[in-house]
Design a protein around this motif. Structure first.
Motif, PDB file in Angstrom:
ATOM      1  N   ILE A  65       3.471   8.600  -2.041  1.00  0.00           N
ATOM      2  CA  ILE A  65       3.412   9.856  -2.782  1.00  0.00           C
ATOM      3  C   ILE A  65       2.715  10.896  -1.911  1.00  0.00           C
ATOM      4  O   ILE A  65       1.557  10.715  -1.515  1.00  0.00           O
ATOM      5  CB  ILE A  65       2.633   9.698  -4.111  1.00  0.00           C
ATOM      6  CG1 ILE A  65       3.253   8.597  -4.975  1.00  0.00           C
ATOM      7  CG2 ILE A  65       2.578  11.015  -4.855  1.00  0.00           C
ATOM      8  CD1 ILE A  65       4.630   8.882  -5.486  1.00  0.00           C
ATOM      9  N   MET A  66       3.404  12.006  -1.595  1.00  0.00           N
ATOM     10  CA  MET A  66       2.815  13.032  -0.726  1.00  0.00           C
ATOM     11  C   MET A  66       3.520  14.361  -0.967  1.00  0.00           C
ATOM     12  O   MET A  66       4.658  14.396  -1.431  1.00  0.00           O
ATOM     13  CB  MET A  66       2.980  12.639   0.746  1.00  0.00           C
ATOM     14  CG  MET A  66       4.437  12.530   1.191  1.00  0.00           C
ATOM     15  SD  MET A  66       4.661  11.957   2.897  1.00  0.00           S
ATOM     16  CE  MET A  66       3.933  13.296   3.822  1.00  0.00           C
ATOM     17  N   ASN A  67       2.848  15.460  -0.695  1.00  0.00           N
ATOM     18  CA  ASN A  67       3.530  16.766  -0.686  1.00  0.00           C
ATOM     19  C   ASN A  67       3.071  17.639   0.475  1.00  0.00           C
ATOM     20  O   ASN A  67       3.376  18.821   0.526  1.00  0.00           O
ATOM     21  CB  ASN A  67       3.351  17.496  -2.022  1.00  0.00           C
ATOM     22  CG  ASN A  67       1.951  18.044  -2.239  1.00  0.00           C
ATOM     23  OD1 ASN A  67       0.972  17.557  -1.652  1.00  0.00           O
ATOM     24  ND2 ASN A  67       1.829  19.057  -3.089  1.00  0.00           N
ATOM     25  N   ARG A  68       2.331  17.023   1.410  1.00  0.00           N
ATOM     26  CA  ARG A  68       1.926  17.701   2.634  1.00  0.00           C
ATOM     27  C   ARG A  68       2.027  16.720   3.788  1.00  0.00           C
ATOM     28  O   ARG A  68       1.842  15.520   3.598  1.00  0.00           O
ATOM     29  CB  ARG A  68       0.481  18.221   2.528  1.00  0.00           C
ATOM     30  CG  ARG A  68       0.272  19.312   1.497  1.00  0.00           C
ATOM     31  CD  ARG A  68      -1.211  19.661   1.359  1.00  0.00           C
ATOM     32  NE  ARG A  68      -1.773  20.132   2.619  1.00  0.00           N
ATOM     33  CZ  ARG A  68      -3.077  20.333   2.826  1.00  0.00           C
ATOM     34  NH1 ARG A  68      -3.947  20.080   1.853  1.00  0.00           N
ATOM     35  NH2 ARG A  68      -3.518  20.775   3.982  1.00  0.00           N
ATOM     36  N   PRO A  69       2.295  17.192   5.010  1.00  0.00           N
ATOM     37  CA  PRO A  69       2.439  16.291   6.151  1.00  0.00           C
ATOM     38  C   PRO A  69       1.130  16.060   6.907  1.00  0.00           C
ATOM     39  O   PRO A  69       1.151  15.642   8.063  1.00  0.00           O
ATOM     40  CB  PRO A  69       3.443  17.028   7.037  1.00  0.00           C
ATOM     41  CG  PRO A  69       3.145  18.468   6.797  1.00  0.00           C
ATOM     42  CD  PRO A  69       2.724  18.577   5.356  1.00  0.00           C
ATOM     43  N   GLY A  70      -0.014  16.316   6.260  1.00  0.00           N
ATOM     44  CA  GLY A  70      -1.278  16.239   6.967  1.00  0.00           C
ATOM     45  C   GLY A  70      -1.966  14.895   6.879  1.00  0.00           C
ATOM     46  O   GLY A  70      -1.629  14.042   6.061  1.00  0.00           O
ATOM     47  N   ALA A 113       0.776  -1.232   0.000  1.00  0.00           N
ATOM     48  CA  ALA A 113       0.000   0.000   0.000  1.00  0.00           C
ATOM     49  C   ALA A 113       0.812   1.289   0.000  1.00  0.00           C
ATOM     50  O   ALA A 113       0.409   2.275  -0.610  1.00  0.00           O
ATOM     51  CB  ALA A 113      -0.934   0.012   1.203  1.00  0.00           C
ATOM     52  N   LEU A 114       1.949   1.337   0.681  1.00  0.00           N
ATOM     53  CA  LEU A 114       2.531   2.657   0.941  1.00  0.00           C
ATOM     54  C   LEU A 114       3.944   2.532   1.483  1.00  0.00           C
ATOM     55  O   LEU A 114       4.173   2.723   2.671  1.00  0.00           O
ATOM     56  CB  LEU A 114       1.643   3.385   1.958  1.00  0.00           C
ATOM     57  CG  LEU A 114       1.606   4.912   1.948  1.00  0.00           C
ATOM     58  CD1 LEU A 114       0.980   5.446   0.675  1.00  0.00           C
ATOM     59  CD2 LEU A 114       0.816   5.418   3.151  1.00  0.00           C
ATOM     60  N   TRP A 117       3.833   0.690  -8.249  1.00  0.00           N
ATOM     61  CA  TRP A 117       2.625   1.512  -8.273  1.00  0.00           C
ATOM     62  C   TRP A 117       2.881   2.845  -7.569  1.00  0.00           C
ATOM     63  O   TRP A 117       3.899   3.039  -6.906  1.00  0.00           O
ATOM     64  CB  TRP A 117       1.482   0.797  -7.547  1.00  0.00           C
ATOM     65  CG  TRP A 117       0.793  -0.276  -8.334  1.00  0.00           C
ATOM     66  CD1 TRP A 117       1.311  -1.051  -9.335  1.00  0.00           C
ATOM     67  CD2 TRP A 117      -0.556  -0.720  -8.135  1.00  0.00           C
ATOM     68  NE1 TRP A 117       0.374  -1.930  -9.780  1.00  0.00           N
ATOM     69  CE2 TRP A 117      -0.787  -1.760  -9.067  1.00  0.00           C
ATOM     70  CE3 TRP A 117      -1.573  -0.342  -7.283  1.00  0.00           C
ATOM     71  CZ2 TRP A 117      -2.011  -2.421  -9.156  1.00  0.00           C
ATOM     72  CZ3 TRP A 117      -2.787  -1.004  -7.358  1.00  0.00           C
ATOM     73  CH2 TRP A 117      -3.010  -2.033  -8.300  1.00  0.00           C
ATOM     74  N   TYR A 118       1.896   3.735  -7.679  1.00  0.00           N
ATOM     75  CA  TYR A 118       1.875   5.005  -6.958  1.00  0.00           C
ATOM     76  C   TYR A 118       0.966   4.839  -5.733  1.00  0.00           C
ATOM     77  O   TYR A 118      -0.228   4.578  -5.870  1.00  0.00           O
ATOM     78  CB  TYR A 118       1.349   6.129  -7.845  1.00  0.00           C
ATOM     79  CG  TYR A 118       2.321   6.587  -8.908  1.00  0.00           C
ATOM     80  CD1 TYR A 118       2.949   7.830  -8.822  1.00  0.00           C
ATOM     81  CD2 TYR A 118       2.628   5.778 -10.001  1.00  0.00           C
ATOM     82  CE1 TYR A 118       3.851   8.260  -9.801  1.00  0.00           C
ATOM     83  CE2 TYR A 118       3.525   6.196 -10.979  1.00  0.00           C
ATOM     84  CZ  TYR A 118       4.124   7.430 -10.870  1.00  0.00           C
ATOM     85  OH  TYR A 118       5.015   7.842 -11.835  1.00  0.00           O
ATOM     86  N   GLY A 119       1.552   4.995  -4.533  1.00  0.00           N
ATOM     87  CA  GLY A 119       0.784   4.893  -3.296  1.00  0.00           C
ATOM     88  C   GLY A 119       0.454   6.280  -2.773  1.00  0.00           C
ATOM     89  O   GLY A 119       1.243   6.875  -2.031  1.00  0.00           O
ATOM     90  N   LEU A 120      -0.695   6.798  -3.153  1.00  0.00           N
ATOM     91  CA  LEU A 120      -1.063   8.171  -2.791  1.00  0.00           C
ATOM     92  C   LEU A 120      -1.410   8.265  -1.309  1.00  0.00           C
ATOM     93  O   LEU A 120      -2.152   7.437  -0.773  1.00  0.00           O
ATOM     94  CB  LEU A 120      -2.256   8.639  -3.627  1.00  0.00           C
ATOM     95  CG  LEU A 120      -2.118   8.526  -5.152  1.00  0.00           C
ATOM     96  CD1 LEU A 120      -3.339   9.123  -5.832  1.00  0.00           C
ATOM     97  CD2 LEU A 120      -0.846   9.202  -5.644  1.00  0.00           C
TER      98      LEU A 120
END
Length: 463
Positions: free
Chosen positions: A154-159, A127-128, A200-203
């Protein structure tokens, strides 16, 4: 010449007609199934190099676990009786982000693979995974012989939902860097090990990325022809966040971000509203049902019968070591079959056959191997398991599907074949050294806890 023939068993084909063949046989040439039928007929047609007698046993497609956390096997039981956000941010993420050192990720992946193989899982969707040690985890899976889709975080915010600083510093990643890392992993690993490895991309869960960033990641995934997975509506906070920030339901938000399509798997879906079911079906997405994890974390029970009735493809997943404590799809099938009967006060919902579909053909649909796994048919990949139900806890056998789902457990799985290779035979591992892995795990686990100054033990006095 047939390389291997599984003979004299009950073949649960999971084909379109869901045929069950008694005294059946399956032949394997290379990494593919070459023939399926009655044992006598198969033996007359083929010269066989090696025969595996499956008398009084089931021959099934390997299970597909649609939601796995490889990196969490080594931290099993680290955060009992905690709700999701503190569970994640106080224990699970720090233990992986700070507690793990080089080599620990690979050991966790091997421990996870060991359990999956021994309980009949042949394919999974991770998953991630985070940037640290991701390649050593992939190496561990390659060595295990399993088939897996590995999703890079895959992330660009720590929320997380409406908590803007929820992700601990040790697990925060730069957005553009995560995209570039994923592309490097795709270039190096996607299709490797005879196409047993996909990247894969794990959003990150909504709150962990901006809308534009989600759209950018989806665009890149489509360019590379690969899959996407994301945790969706696992807890009430997720739904409240999307409603408050965007005035959208979870699926309206997914469509808004373009996170839809046949290559998309949503994990959990516990709090998906009824109006979203048609959107999921229309977009041909998959929902991964994780009943044990959702119950242990107190997240709720996903409305699976309702989703199935609406035509949603619902697969089954075990999740991770701290949230489920097992990576055993047979246990997960039983739980999935039982909890909805209790929730709806209706013993007819989710029969054993439906849960087996969730664990095989439905799971296969979630993967990029969808046309090649999940069924026992000629030209499908030879990902098969042999299950012995002649045990005190699972005999006598009247309906083999019922016995498998309601009475069996991982110990009933005798042989696991992946890509035409026998990975476990008579419960003996071929690729992984079980004793060596368990000895390393026993030694390392307390060291990982000590790196975070954690002392995890029973609440009872221990001398």
């Amino acid at each position: 010449m047939v390389d291997l023939a599984l003979t004299n068993g009950t073949v649960v084909t999971m084909n379109d007609r869901r045929e069950v063949i008694k005294n059946g046989a399956v032949t394997i040439e290379g990494n593919k199934i070459s023939d399926v039928g009655k044992t006598d007929e198969i033996k007359e047609k083929h010269e066989i190099d090696r025969e595996l007698d499956c008398r009084d046993k089931l021959i099934l497609p390997g299970f597909v676990d649609s939601h796995v956390h490889l990196g969490q096997a080594l931290i099993r039981a680290c955060a009992d009786d905690m709700s999701l956000v503190p569970w994640l941010n106080e224990r699970v993420l720090p233990l992986q982000g700070i507690g793990y050192q080089e080599g620990d990720g690979k050991l966790s992946a091997k421990l996870c693979a060991l359990e999956m193989i021994k309980s009949g899982t042949t394919t999974f969707i991770e998953a991630l995974l985070h940037g640290r040690y991701i390649e050593e985890m992939i190496e561990g899976i390659v060595e295990s012989g399993m088939r897996g889709a590995i999703s890079k975080s895959i992330m660009n915010r720590p929320g997380y939902a409406d908590q803007p600083e929820a992700i601990p510093e040790c697990m925060r990643e730069d957005g553009e860097k995560t995209l570039k890392q994923t592309e490097k992993l795709i270039d190096k690993w996607h299709g490797e090990a005879n196409n047993r490895i996909h990247i894969w991309y794990g959003l990150r869960t909504p709150g962990g990325a901006t809308v534009d960033f989600y759209r950018q990641a989806v665009r890149r995934a489509k360019e590379h022809g690969t899959g996407i997975t994301i945790h969706l509506a696992e807890v009430k906070e997720d739904v409240r966040y999307m409603k408050k920030e965007f005035n959208m339901t979870p699926m309206e938000f997914m469509e808004h971000c373009n996170i839809v399509g046949r290559n998309v798997t949503y994990a959990h879906g516990v709090w998906l509203p009824e109006e979203d079911y048609k959107r999921i079906k229309k977009n041909r997405c998959t929902v991964s049902h994780n009943p044990a994890s959702n119950l242990k974390l107190g997240s709720g029970i996903a409305p699976v019968p309702e989703m199935l009735d609406a035509g949603v493809n619902v697969a089954l997943g075990c999740d991770g070591g701290p949230s489920n404590d097992n990576y055993d799809m047979i246990r997960e099938m039983k739980l999935a079959a039982l909890i909805h009967k209790g929730r709806l006060l209706d013993p007819t919902v989710i029969p054993a056959e439906t849960t087996l579909e969730m664990a095989t053909v439905n799971g296969a649909k979630a993967t990029l191997w969808r046309d090649n796994i999940g069924r026992i048919e000629p030209e499908k990949l030879a990902d098969l398991i042999v299950v012995n139900l002649n045990k005190p806890h699972s005999a006598p056998v009247r309906n083999p599907i019922s016995n498998l789902v309601y009475a069996a457990h991982e110990g009933n799985v005798e042989t696991t074949i992946i890509d035409g290779n026998i990975i476990m035979e008579n419960r003996q591992m071929k690729n992984l050294n079980e004793e060596k892995i368990l000895n390393k795990v026993k030694k390392l686990a307390p060291e990982i806890d000590q790196r975070l100054d954690l002392k995890i033990d029973t609440r009872w006095p221990t001398k």
